[in-house]
Write an enzyme that holds these catalytic residues in place. Structure first.
Site, mmCIF file in Angstrom:
data_model
loop_
_atom_site.group_PDB
_atom_site.id
_atom_site.type_symbol
_atom_site.label_atom_id
_atom_site.label_comp_id
_atom_site.label_asym_id
_atom_site.label_seq_id
_atom_site.Cartn_x
_atom_site.Cartn_y
_atom_site.Cartn_z
ATOM 1 N N GLY A 359 0.810 -1.216 0.000
ATOM 2 C CA GLY A 359 0.000 0.000 0.000
ATOM 3 C C GLY A 359 0.838 1.258 0.000
ATOM 4 O O GLY A 359 0.471 2.261 -0.625
ATOM 5 N N GLU A 382 8.123 7.451 -29.585
ATOM 6 C CA GLU A 382 9.236 7.111 -30.479
ATOM 7 C C GLU A 382 9.170 5.657 -30.946
ATOM 8 O O GLU A 382 10.177 4.963 -31.037
ATOM 9 C CB GLU A 382 10.569 7.407 -29.801
ATOM 10 C CG GLU A 382 10.769 8.901 -29.586
ATOM 11 C CD GLU A 382 12.209 9.288 -29.453
ATOM 12 O OE1 GLU A 382 13.033 8.783 -30.233
ATOM 13 O OE2 GLU A 382 12.510 10.094 -28.585
ATOM 14 N N THR A 384 5.867 2.641 -30.714
ATOM 15 C CA THR A 384 5.237 1.796 -29.699
ATOM 16 C C THR A 384 5.902 0.417 -29.665
ATOM 17 O O THR A 384 6.621 0.022 -30.587
ATOM 18 C CB THR A 384 3.741 1.606 -30.003
ATOM 19 O OG1 THR A 384 3.618 0.890 -31.248
ATOM 20 C CG2 THR A 384 3.010 2.933 -30.102
#
Length: 402
Positions: A359, A382, A384
């Site tokens: 958490g 630049e 994917t």
């Protein structure tokens, strides 16, 4: 790969340690503040300029270092500090790379210094390729450049431009012959203060918030013929070859991206390493059920996998950078391999860092949530991850994979 040596020279180690000290003492302490502000961290850029880190001399020296490893090593340290601030410091480098890849020596001599300015008068550069309907598909670029009486007139909208609209020098990819698709494109320098260039929407982003990203509007932007990178004679000869069915060489935007992929991969390696180191240190100190959590196999094994993946990404990045510096062609798409693996590694490692912190890792009390937000862009911009796989697939099969 005969000749590739991952052992760093004394000069590269010295620069690495110098950059790391700046990242540790100046960049990292400022990361959370500028992420929250979502503004360009001008004071940090100014500090980088004062010590020579943000300067044409630094970028050129590291770029031409004989092993090819100096720039990715320096970038890893900067982005280990903070990715948003890091991109504000190195973002001009993409425009500089576009100018260097496509321009003449005279154009480089004129415009490169003006992209960086001086320690007392910092300037920025911006590379503008993507458009609302042309991201990965650079062939869909609609920004048009028309030759008119010795000048070029540009009209269109660019998007996702780092430093877009606030840069002093913009490098813009435009179509000069739409019928030829990517082969009919060229790059132009837009000098500071040119009428018709303006900033459109500034984007509020998931990560890298300290880096300015915006649209760039070009409305009858008129520039001298000398602003065409490479010159008109070279462009006319290339277009003539294309119209005759001959090869024309690399497309302007793709030449820039291929050149910079190892450097972009190094940024992602820096983020991944930051996430791993923070989670490792936390696991050494945090106690649950009477012992440190790093003593649990579940955590130790995960940290082992994180460390291994960071090293794999770094070695692929160094290999690609060495190949580029030594003129070795990316026959197996090694540049794309480095970008793909480093980007995916940064996302995975920083996600696991959050998981190790539990958490606490999900809150802004710890930087791992910011590392994770920053990492995601490296599977997108630049090129994917999908585009990188497409490039690699074509390289390894020799087939026109689509």
């Amino acid at each position: 790969m005969a000749g590739f040596n991952p052992e760093l020279s004394d000069d590269v180690v010295e620069v690495r340690d110098w950059v790391h000290a700046f990242a540790r003492d100046v960049i990292r302490p400022a990361g959370a503040e500028w992420d929250e502000r979502e503004e360009t961290p001008w004071p940090v850029i100014q500090e980088a300029a004062k010590i020579g880190l943000y300067s044409l001399d630094f970028f050129a020296t590291q770029w031409f270092e004989e092993s090819g490893l100096a720039l990715p090593v320096a970038f890893e340290e900067i982005f280990w500090g903070d990715a948003g601030i890091g991109l504000s410091i190195v973002g001009t480098g993409l425009a500089a790379a576009a100018l260097s890849a496509n321009g003449t020596p005279e154009q480089m001599g004129e415009w490169l210094p003006r992209m960086f300015g001086s320690e007392n008068d910092v300037k920025l550069g911006a590379f503008c390729a993507s458009e609302p309907d042309a991201g990965s598909d650079v062939g869909a670029i609609r920004t048009r450049a028309v030759y008119d009486g010795g000048d070029w007139v540009l009209n269109g909208v660019k998007t996702w431009a780092t430093n877009g609209g606030i840069a002093d020098v913009h490098v813009v990819v435009a179509s000069v012959d739409p019928d030829l698709g990517t082969r009919g494109q060229a790059s132009f320098v837009i000098p500071p203060g040119t009428p018709g260039l303006s900033m459109g929407q500034k984007f509020r982003k998931h990560g890298i918030r300290a880096s300015h990203t915006a649209e760039v509007i070009l409305d009858n932007v008129r520039v001298p013929g000398s602003c065409l990178l490479g010159g008109k004679e070279k462009l006319d000869a290339r277009l003539a070859r294309v119209r005759q069915g001959e090869r024309a060489g690399e497309q302007a935007a793709m030449r820039t991206f291929e050149t910079t992929r190892p450097s972009v991969a190094a940024m992602a390696v820096g983020i991944a390493r930051a996430g791993f180191e923070y989670a490792r240190d936390y696991a050494r100190e945090r106690e649950q059920f009477g012992r440190r959590i790093g003593e649990n196999q579940a955590i130790a094994f995960l940290l082992a996998e994180m460390a291994t993946r960071v090293d794999v990404a770094r070695l692929l990045t160094w290999r690609a950078a060495w190949m580029a510096r030594n003129g070795r062609p990316f026959e197996q798409a090694e540049g794309s391999m480095s970008k793909l693996v480093a980007g995916e590694t940064a996302v995975w490692v920083t996600e696991q860092a959050i998981q190790i912190l539990g958490g606490a890792g999900y809150t802004r009390e710890h930087p791992v949530e910011r590392f994770h937000r920053d990492a995601k862009i490296y599977t997108i911009f630049e090129g994917t991850s999908e585009i990188q796989r497409l490039i690699i697939g074509r390289a390894v099969t020799g087939l026109p994979v689509r």
